[in-house]
Design an enzyme around this catalytic site. Structure first.
Site, short mmCIF file in Angstrom:
data_model
loop_
_atom_site.label_atom_id
_atom_site.label_comp_id
_atom_site.label_asym_id
_atom_site.label_seq_id
_atom_site.Cartn_x
_atom_site.Cartn_y
_atom_site.Cartn_z
N SER A 185 0.85 -1.19 0.00
CA SER A 185 0.00 0.00 0.00
C SER A 185 0.89 1.25 0.00
CB SER A 185 -0.96 -0.06 1.19
OG SER A 185 -2.06 0.80 1.00
N HIS A 197 -7.70 -5.96 0.64
CA HIS A 197 -6.54 -5.08 0.62
C HIS A 197 -5.39 -5.67 1.44
CE1 HIS A 197 -4.64 -1.23 -0.17
NE2 HIS A 197 -4.31 -1.14 1.10
#
Length: 257
Positions: free
Chosen positions: A97, A232
């Site tokens: 990320s 995610h």
């Protein structure tokens, strides 16, 4: 644990597993609000001849007294200087990320300023150049920020029910989101000479295959893309599978830049 990495990189790295003569040194960059201990389970999966480090961002865990930073320059510049000392073994980066962007910026600095080329750059769950987006407005309140974190799957809701924990956790997260809100990777950024691999979760609400494929523009070498089941934070659900794939791409001996 003490190692060459602790001596050379001082406060910037936590050594998760030391290797006397590493074939590759793998440095892991956490996500927004993330900490070095996020990667604490990885040593059991990484090959024995790979030394494993995790980046310690300021203002959290054992650096909680250090001032928070909220610009990419404040983060990537000292990290590049610290990583430049790792000249005794090939170096690879994994960034998840926000960590994908930080790892890329450090890699760019290593090539441009120190003449060092990574053995591999692994970017995870972060849209590539030209696909970045503003995740939260600067005016977002605590409740909106917490709802976003819970939705992405990186934080348990009960963590924020305790005022002391809430006051401890939210400032670093806000600083990281300010950094992301101010940052874009220019489309004319010179590509790296290192192989680049993109990873993402098939159920990620914000990052999909096309967004990850845009990372291909950042390498003059090979680009590969791999998806795993999950959201995610697929890597927390499937660490063994991810690290097996990652390690296989480091199986061929490589030379440091």
């Amino acid at each position: 644990m003490y190692s060459r990495a602790d001596g050379l990189g001082n406060r910037w790295f936590r050594t998760l597993r030391e290797c006397p003569s590493p074939r590759v040194r793998l440095v892991c960059f956490p996500h927004a609000g993330g900490v070095a201990s996020f990667f604490r389970t990885w040593p059991q999966y990484v090959p024995a001849d790979v030394e494993l480090l995790a980046v310690r961002y300021p203002g959290r865990e054992d650096r909680h007294h250090d001032p928070l930073v909220d610009t990419m320059e404040e983060l990537a510049d000292p990290l590049a200087r610290a990583c430049s000392a790792f000249a005794d073994a090939p170096l690879a980066f994994f960034g998840h990320s926000m960590g994908a962007s930080v790892a890329t910026e450090v890699a760019l600095r290593l090539e441009a300023e120190f003449g060092q080329t990574l053995a591999a750059l692994f970017v995870s769950s972060r849209p590539g150049p030209g696909r970045e987006e503003q995740i939260l407005s600067r005016e977002a309140g605590d409740d909106e920020l917490i709802a976003h974190l819970v939705h992405m799957g990186g934080s348990a809701p009960e963590l924020f029910e305790h005022p002391e924990l809430r006051d401890l956790l939210l400032p670093p997260i806000r600083a990281d989101y300010r950094l992301l809100g101010r940052y874009t990777l220019p489309l004319d950024t010179p590509a790296l000479d290192t192989p680049l691999v993109g990873y993402y979760g098939t159920e990620d609400p914000r990052v999909d295959g096309p967004a990850m494929s845009s990372w291909a523009s950042m390498t003059r070498a090979q680009f590969d893309l791999r998806a795993f089941e999950g959201g995610h934070f697929y890597l927390a659900e499937r660490p063994r599978e991810l690290i097996a794939d990652l390690s296989s791409r480091l199986s061929t001996p490589v030379k440091s830049g």
